[in-house]
Enzyme design. Structure first.
Site, PDB file in Angstrom:
ATOM      1  N   TRP A 350      43.015  48.531  44.392  1.00 16.52           N
ATOM      2  CA  TRP A 350      43.733  49.764  44.924  1.00 16.52           C
ATOM      3  C   TRP A 350      42.507  50.706  45.760  1.00 16.52           C
ATOM      4  O   TRP A 350      42.814  51.568  46.438  1.00 16.52           O
ATOM      5  CB  TRP A 350      44.249  50.847  43.823  1.00 16.52           C
ATOM      6  CG  TRP A 350      43.153  51.394  42.974  1.00 16.52           C
ATOM      7  CD1 TRP A 350      42.029  50.852  42.264  1.00 16.52           C
ATOM      8  CD2 TRP A 350      43.108  52.747  42.445  1.00 16.52           C
ATOM      9  NE1 TRP A 350      41.452  51.609  41.467  1.00 16.52           N
ATOM     10  CE2 TRP A 350      42.088  52.857  41.425  1.00 16.52           C
ATOM     11  CE3 TRP A 350      44.139  53.832  42.388  1.00 16.52           C
ATOM     12  CZ2 TRP A 350      41.857  53.975  40.806  1.00 16.52           C
ATOM     13  CZ3 TRP A 350      43.999  55.079  41.906  1.00 16.52           C
ATOM     14  CH2 TRP A 350      42.734  55.069  41.314  1.00 16.52           C
ATOM     15  N   GLU A 492      40.530  53.111  32.961  1.00 12.50           N
ATOM     16  CA  GLU A 492      40.578  51.818  32.596  1.00 12.50           C
ATOM     17  C   GLU A 492      39.986  51.714  31.152  1.00 12.50           C
ATOM     18  O   GLU A 492      40.046  50.735  30.381  1.00 12.50           O
ATOM     19  CB  GLU A 492      40.093  50.804  33.426  1.00 12.50           C
ATOM     20  CG  GLU A 492      40.617  50.427  34.630  1.00 12.50           C
ATOM     21  CD  GLU A 492      39.936  49.528  35.516  1.00 12.50           C
ATOM     22  OE1 GLU A 492      38.869  49.288  35.245  1.00 12.50           O
ATOM     23  OE2 GLU A 492      40.630  49.326  36.622  1.00 12.50           O
ATOM     24  N   LYS A 605      37.130  56.931  31.611  1.00  9.11           N
ATOM     25  CA  LYS A 605      36.114  56.140  32.489  1.00  9.11           C
ATOM     26  C   LYS A 605      36.080  56.939  33.846  1.00  9.11           C
ATOM     27  O   LYS A 605      34.863  56.998  34.358  1.00  9.11           O
ATOM     28  CB  LYS A 605      36.545  54.723  32.625  1.00  9.11           C
ATOM     29  CG  LYS A 605      35.690  53.871  33.681  1.00  9.11           C
ATOM     30  CD  LYS A 605      36.057  52.422  33.670  1.00  9.11           C
ATOM     31  CE  LYS A 605      35.548  51.476  34.625  1.00  9.11           C
ATOM     32  NZ  LYS A 605      36.084  50.275  34.851  1.00  9.11           N
TER      33      LYS A 605
HETATM   34  C1  BGC Z   1      37.445  50.564  38.340  1.00  5.55           C
HETATM   35  C2  BGC Z   1      38.612  50.554  39.074  1.00  5.55           C
HETATM   36  C3  BGC Z   1      38.190  49.810  40.497  1.00  5.55           C
HETATM   37  C4  BGC Z   1      37.401  48.720  40.258  1.00  5.55           C
HETATM   38  C5  BGC Z   1      36.881  47.982  41.699  1.00  5.55           C
HETATM   39  C6  BGC Z   1      36.769  49.527  38.293  1.00  5.55           C
HETATM   40  O1  BGC Z   1      35.517  49.536  37.475  1.00  5.55           O
HETATM   41  O2  BGC Z   1      37.675  51.067  37.075  1.00  5.55           O
HETATM   42  O3  BGC Z   1      39.416  51.661  39.345  1.00  5.55           O
HETATM   43  O4  BGC Z   1      39.517  49.460  41.374  1.00  5.55           O
HETATM   44  O5  BGC Z   1      36.266  48.899  39.633  1.00  5.55           O
HETATM   45  O6  BGC Z   1      36.213  48.927  42.325  1.00  5.55           O
END
Ligand code: BGC
Length: 764
Positions: A350, A492, A605
């Site tokens: 995203w 996350e 996070k």
């Molecule tokens: C983040 C995500 C992100 C991904 C790639 C992860 O650590 O929580 O939101 O899309 O990294 O950058």
């Protein structure tokens, strides 16, 4: 008015002390590239801790059934082993004086210089130069100069193509055809194991001493997965040996070699080598530098007066934003680490729509269109994912790679500190907001650019197909409302939550937009309506969207005005987070608690509810934003590089200038800052888009709201001026902001542009 970008003088990122234990940082942040290929700036000579890397966009391969597809680390063409009087040149040995390594982001050239005294006392001056051409997408050019200082020395070089590269151990390539032509053109063909993509690399050297050309034919060596030439030379004190190395890579996946077989690719690559040899390093560098000037610095100049570091930071972001984007090919997208490292396997998240797309939409709409065409082209993977999960429509993968790969999120990552087993990565299964994010990107692109052609060919369909997914995803609850249960939202650290506010509001937005477009097409574009109706049964879909929009549960603020992030967050316990907030490295909390335990704590996070405020800012009251900020920010560890920039932009919106500036500087320091280990696996692509958002959306005050352009700037104390350009529906606007003035000029001037400036409607 107008912007004089040539006045901006400092374009150099410099390292003045070499540490062989900390190579990753410079390899990644000083990496070179052009959107077709990305090259980590590993040095010519080898070091124990190096992570050499060259990645060609879109060339995904799956190593074996247990691993997900990833961008393979292609053969290395940049290494040169150098021996002076029989001693290997290495900065780990002997002594080094006057060392510098510099990346000139204006021209895209990497240089290194030093005086080196070998352990046995041979003293030489060395200089290295390197580019990845922005004009010739397949080309890498290098130049090296060695000048003995006080005695004649013998110099031995070993240089060629090394196909033993792996992605931390996974070897993606066969040991293919190797060939010397005319004793100097070195060629190596390799093929990826599962995807069957041919890579053809060709390299040639050109040598001279004080300008006197030397024969470039070499002693030839062919080994397993390696082919290289050996050169033996004697150079007198004060003379300079110059070696130029020109390399190119072609693959059978390239946009410009369609239909060619391997033999034809080999011929092409060889002929290109001959052209490069004739042109020489200087000419290649100059033509590439002019492309940087035209394609980046003249296209989207940004001027910050008042703080040189901030000026450099935004330009550094633009440098990487150009290098990471496969602007040449809509079948590819931006990886979370660009093309600067193995991290996140070259996958697209995203990050593209929410953090990166705005930069391209406002500065380079053609490239933005390619990024959004990619989503259309990858619909087969999105349909497959929906079907697999018993939903309908387009369910976009959390991580995307090749068009029909579908979901490619790895299933396990990191360690659960309690069980000692790898953590299951739930994002690939239940981080579903990505589908609405894609739709949001389509909408943003279409409104800001006014590109109706895109909408007719791809956009309307994408928004409707994604809305069909959401309608099928809703779950009727006992309360008579539709819920979206068991998801991971943007934050996350919270898994298996119900009614994540971000997900529910965005799903609602997606279905509502589809309904709006349904009417628009039915009333004004009957032919298109009919063809989409046939494909997607729109009449039936509409009824579901309508029901979904009416009955979906949208979390409402508490009496303290806090928007609940999900159905549990606010009832979880609080712990003292100061230790983790202060840590230099990310994810420190996962060393003390496992994810199950973290799920019971009020800790985030990254920005979650706050991203929602950022995207749909006009539907939430000021008090709700403020109270939610005050609740969530202290509980957010910013353990994702996506977090700080969102917070900075929102702090600007809330009038908290100092906080916004502080967060902007922290966001800019994610790759540029002093933490030497943070970029080892690659730069943080989205944070560069985020830095642009801080400057242009935050301090520059730009926002597209409900289809209208708004500019409401607020300069940080440290800045006396901010100037930038944006393209709004085909009209390029130059915006210049000083402490007490905003000037806007329509540089294109072929159409009027309506802008709300500081609350007042204006026309330019
Ligand atoms: C983040 C995500 C992100 C991904 C790639 C992860 O650590 O929580 O939101 O899309 O990294 O950058």
């Amino acid at each position: 008015m107008g912007m004089d970008y040539s006045k901006i003088t400092d374009w150099i990122l410099r390292e003045d002390c070499f540490d062989p234990e900390k190579l990753g940082k410079c390899e990644a942040v000083m990496s070179l590239g052009n959107g077709y290929l990305g090259l980590r700036s590993a040095t010519e000579e080898h070091y124990f801790n190096e992570a050499r890397g060259m990645f060609v966009a879109g060339t995904f391969n799956k190593f074996d059934a247990d691993e997900v597809t990833e961008l393979p680390n292609a053969a290395d063409q940049t290494a040169i082993d150098i021996f002076i009087n029989g001693e290997r040149f290495s900065l780990s040995d002997g002594t080094t004086e006057d060392y510098t390594r510099e990346l000139n982001i204006r021209t895209g050239e990497l240089t290194r210089a030093m005086i080196w005294t070998s352990p046995k006392g041979a003293k030489v001056k060395l200089a290295f130069y390197r580019i990845v051409s922005l004009k010739r997408l397949h080309v890498i050019a290098q130049r090296m100069e060695i000048t003995p200082i006080n005695e004649e020395v013998s110099i031995k070089l070993k240089s060629g193509i090394d196909g033993t590269m792996t992605n931390t151990g996974s070897q993606h390539f066969s040991d293919g055809d190797k060939r010397f032509y005319e004793k100097r053109f070195i060629q190596f063909v390799q093929t990826t194991g599962q995807s069957g993509i041919h890579f053809v690399n060709t390299t040639v050297h050109k040598l001279n001493i004080d300008g006197r050309a030397l024969p470039a034919d070499a002693a030839v060596y062919i080994e397993r997965r390696k082919i290289y030439g050996g050169f033996d030379l004697t150079v007198r004190a004060g003379e300079t040996l110059a070696v130029e190395k020109y390399s190119n890579v072609y693959t059978s996946r390239d946009f410009d070699t369609e239909g060619m077989n391997v033999t034809q690719l080999q011929e092409l690559s060889l002929n290109v080598s001959k052209e490069l040899e004739a042109l020489g390093y200087q000419a290649l560098k100059e033509e590439s530098a002019s492309c940087w000037e035209e394609e980046v610095w003249k296209l989207a100049p940004i001027q910050i007066e008042g703080n040189a570091m901030d000026q450099f930071s935004i330009r550094f972001a633009q440098y990487h934003l150009r290098m990471m984007v496969p602007a040449h090919d809509a079948r590819m997208n931006i990886g979370a680490k660009g093309l600067s490292g193995e991290g996140y396997k070259g996958h697209t998240f995203w990050d593209t729509e929410i953090f990166l797309l705005p930069y391209y939409i406002f500065t380079d709409p053609k490239t933005a269109r390619k990024l959004e065409e990619y989503r259309y082209l990858s619909l087969p993977g999105a349909h497959a994912k929906a079907e697999h999960n018993h939903y309908q429509g387009a369910m976009f993968p959390w991580e995307s790679a090749w068009l029909d790969d579908g979901e490619v999120t790895p299933e396990y990552m990191d360690v659960d500190i309690l069980t000692g087993r790898p953590n299951k990565v739930w994002s690939g299964f239940i981080e579903q907001h990505i589908t609405a994010d894609v739709a949001f990107g389509v909408w943003q692109y279409s409104v800001i650019t006014g590109d109706e052609d895109y909408m007719e060919k791809y956009g309307y369909e994408l928004i409707m197909d994604t809305a069909i997914f959401w309608a099928s995803r809703l779950e009727m609850g006992e309360d008579g409302k539709y819920h979206i249960n068991d998801v991971v939202g943007p934050d996350e650290y919270r898994e298996h939550v119900n009614d994540n506010a971000f997900t529910n509001y965005m799903a609602h937005w997606n279905m509502q937009k589809a309904m709006e477009y349904y009417h628009l097409l039915k009333d004004n574009k009957q032919e298109l309506f009919q063809s989409l109706n046939q494909k997607m049964d729109l009449e039936n879909a509409y009824a579901k969207w309508e029901d979904g929009c009416k009955n979906i549960y949208l979390p409402t603020p508490t009496k303290e005005n806090i928007l609940p992030q999900d159905d549990r967050y606010l009832s979880c316990r609080d712990i003292d987070l100061s230790k983790y907030k202060a840590q230099e490295h990310v994810a420190g909390i996962t060393r003390d608690y496992n994810l199950e335990q973290i799920n019971q704590i009020q800790v985030s996070k990254q920005a979650d509810v706050l991203v929602l405020f950022f995207l749909l800012e006009d539907i939430f009251a000021k008090e709700v934003k403020k109270a939610s900020w005050e609740h969530y920010e202290p509980r957010t560890l910013h353990d994702s590089s996506l977090s700080l920039s969102t917070h900075s932009v929102l702090a600007c919106d809330m009038g908290e200038k100092d906080m916004a500036y502080d967060l902007f500087r922290k966001a800019a320091a994610i790759d540029l800052g002093p933490f030497m280990g943070s970029s080892d696996a690659g730069i943080h692509a989205a944070s560069f888009g985020g830095v642009w958002e801080c400057v242009v959306y935050g301090f520059g005050g730009v926002r597209m709201l409900g289809g209208r352009l708004r500019i409401c700037p607020s300069l940080p104390e440290a800045w006396t001026k901010l100037a930038y350009t944006i393209i709004w529906q085909g009209q390029k606007l130059a915006v210049e902001i000083t402490k007490d003035d905003v000037k806007i000029e329509n540089l294109t001037g072929t159409q009027k542009v309506e802008v709300e400036v500081n609350g007042k409607a204006c026309t330019f």
